[in-house]
Design an enzyme around this catalytic site. Sequence first.
Site, PDB file in Angstrom:
ATOM      1  N   TYR A  49     -63.074 -49.908  49.274  1.00 45.95           N
ATOM      2  CA  TYR A  49     -61.713 -50.397  49.556  1.00 45.95           C
ATOM      3  C   TYR A  49     -61.103 -50.943  50.690  1.00 45.95           C
ATOM      4  CZ  TYR A  49     -62.028 -48.331  44.735  1.00 45.95           C
ATOM      5  OH  TYR A  49     -62.461 -48.228  43.431  1.00 45.95           O
ATOM      6  N   SER A 117     -62.795 -41.157  42.978  1.00 46.11           N
ATOM      7  CA  SER A 117     -63.118 -42.263  42.110  1.00 46.11           C
ATOM      8  C   SER A 117     -64.441 -42.832  42.589  1.00 46.11           C
ATOM      9  CB  SER A 117     -62.031 -43.248  42.229  1.00 46.11           C
ATOM     10  OG  SER A 117     -62.221 -44.275  41.269  1.00 46.11           O
ATOM     11  N   TYR A 118     -64.465 -44.000  43.071  1.00 47.39           N
ATOM     12  CA  TYR A 118     -65.772 -44.699  43.637  1.00 47.39           C
ATOM     13  C   TYR A 118     -66.406 -43.932  44.537  1.00 47.39           C
ATOM     14  CZ  TYR A 118     -69.172 -48.328  44.519  1.00 47.39           C
ATOM     15  OH  TYR A 118     -70.253 -49.123  44.579  1.00 47.39           O
ATOM     16  N   TRP A 165     -59.981 -53.416  37.890  1.00 46.41           N
ATOM     17  CA  TRP A 165     -60.884 -53.020  38.949  1.00 46.41           C
ATOM     18  C   TRP A 165     -61.879 -54.610  39.471  1.00 46.41           C
ATOM     19  CZ3 TRP A 165     -66.214 -52.440  40.303  1.00 46.41           C
ATOM     20  CH2 TRP A 165     -66.170 -51.437  41.439  1.00 46.41           C
ATOM     21  N   ASP A 255     -56.700 -39.067  33.544  1.00 47.33           N
ATOM     22  CA  ASP A 255     -57.454 -39.824  34.434  1.00 47.33           C
ATOM     23  C   ASP A 255     -58.201 -40.668  33.586  1.00 47.33           C
ATOM     24  OD1 ASP A 255     -58.695 -41.034  36.603  1.00 47.33           O
ATOM     25  OD2 ASP A 255     -60.021 -39.226  36.405  1.00 47.33           O
TER      26      ASP A 255
END
Length: 520
Positions: A49, A117-118, A165, A255
């Site tokens: 990101y 997350s990722y 996303w 989530d």
Amino acid sequence: MGQLDVPVLPVTTVHGQPITMRDGTVLRASVHYPADGQGHRTVLVRTPYGEPTLRSEPVTAYLEAGLAVVLQHCRGRGDSDGEFTPWVDEGRDGADTVAWIRAQPWSNGEVVATGVSYLAGCALQLAAERPEGLRAVVATMTPYDFYDGLNYLGGAFTFGSAHQWAALQGMLGALHDARSGDAAAFGRLGTAAQLMTGVPPVDVPPADQPVGKVFPAWREWVDHPERDAYWTELAETLRHDRIDVPVLHTAGWFDIFLKGNLENHRRLGGRLIVGPWTHLGRDGTAGDLNFGPRASAQAAMLEAEHLGHLLGNEGGAPVKVFVMGRNEWRDEQEWPLKRAVPTEFHMCPGGVLSTEPAPEDAAPTVFPHDPADPVPTLGGNLMLADGRNVGARVQETGHPGVRSFVTAPLTEPLEVTGELTAVLHGSTTAPGSDWTVKLIDVHPDGRAFNVADGIVRSPSDVVRHEVDLIATSQVFLPGHRIRVDVAASNYPRFDVHPSRVASTQTLGHPSSITLPVIPA
């Protein structure tokens, strides 16, 4: 006036540190370590990101705890070279980075990995490579599989979150390409930025959505609606049977990756913390509800929990869950809770939800499905362009494609903590259908808030539909009512059924939802 005795901590920081991968691609990182000439355990964080997301990492806390820190850009993102392909290279690149860290004079040979997350997925994929020196992982809000619970749920495409996303990654990819001199990237950048706002048009099938032009992986996700070789090959990069370091799992009841976190915990063991959080918010407010002053990650001392695990200081209960309704944290010894009693609530004619089954000759409930007017998404476990449309939202009534079943007002509190499953007996006039189920808490003033939801995509010849609503911990208080909504769509959380045929849905009344009730 009081005086503080604060020690000086000299730190060496290197930005843009090149680290060469096994295929020659150069990834870059920011490196921070105490300038004391000693070797230190190192925290590794890897992100697709860009630099702004790394600002949220508690670098100062890590350094004060005696840790070194490496914040690395994934290939094809931020300052790193190469091409970004979701999930494909993260395990190998992470392992190569661990090897580089262990060779540095400021390293003691021990590495721990963390992320949200990722980034947490990167940590788990790294662990699956079993690099020498890896000691622990903190995995916060991350999937267990790249098909189930990430891009698809119950066979339906998680359209809204996947679209958001993909548009974000299209924008980040265009920014990266522009830095390398690609003039055409500016056009893609503008398109991707525009796609990140608003709801994608319902009359355009996923395969034809323009996001596929700015992020090619979108087309692959859409082209593989079933778990085929494409997904099984990706799954080889996250082999749970190869992960042999302790993992601390952190999840949110609202989530998008709740299922992933719980499944990772089931497969890997380790401690589990679940709060009333959304994917992007852990401040104690989820949608239209605030769960009180104890609900935030800060109040739960989540950073200290994570830091302790990274340092190897294990402590605390095996499971820590936030019980909504009572709005309190509770320690448990296992998940799911052994003392939970599976209790069937039956969907009966006339919109009644009861622990008593409907008569065998009860007339079915009939409702329409119009693909041009799907039931709109109101909150839930998702990530949309409208960041407010997440978590517990007031559930409006009146859409013709929804049928509701509700209990009488409760006279005693009823705690539901554990995994949720509904079984619908239904048919459709279309070639196939989605069946959605939503569990709702109706307050005495009439406001109704979603607690959990799920979906299953079924062919027309299937008449028994098992819907996974994942899990929750919710106390339905006295005076409240339990409601279950059934429909054939939930857009844009999920794509509209590919048949795109208006239909009549017939729901039979052996249908029920099973709630894990905790004895008083």
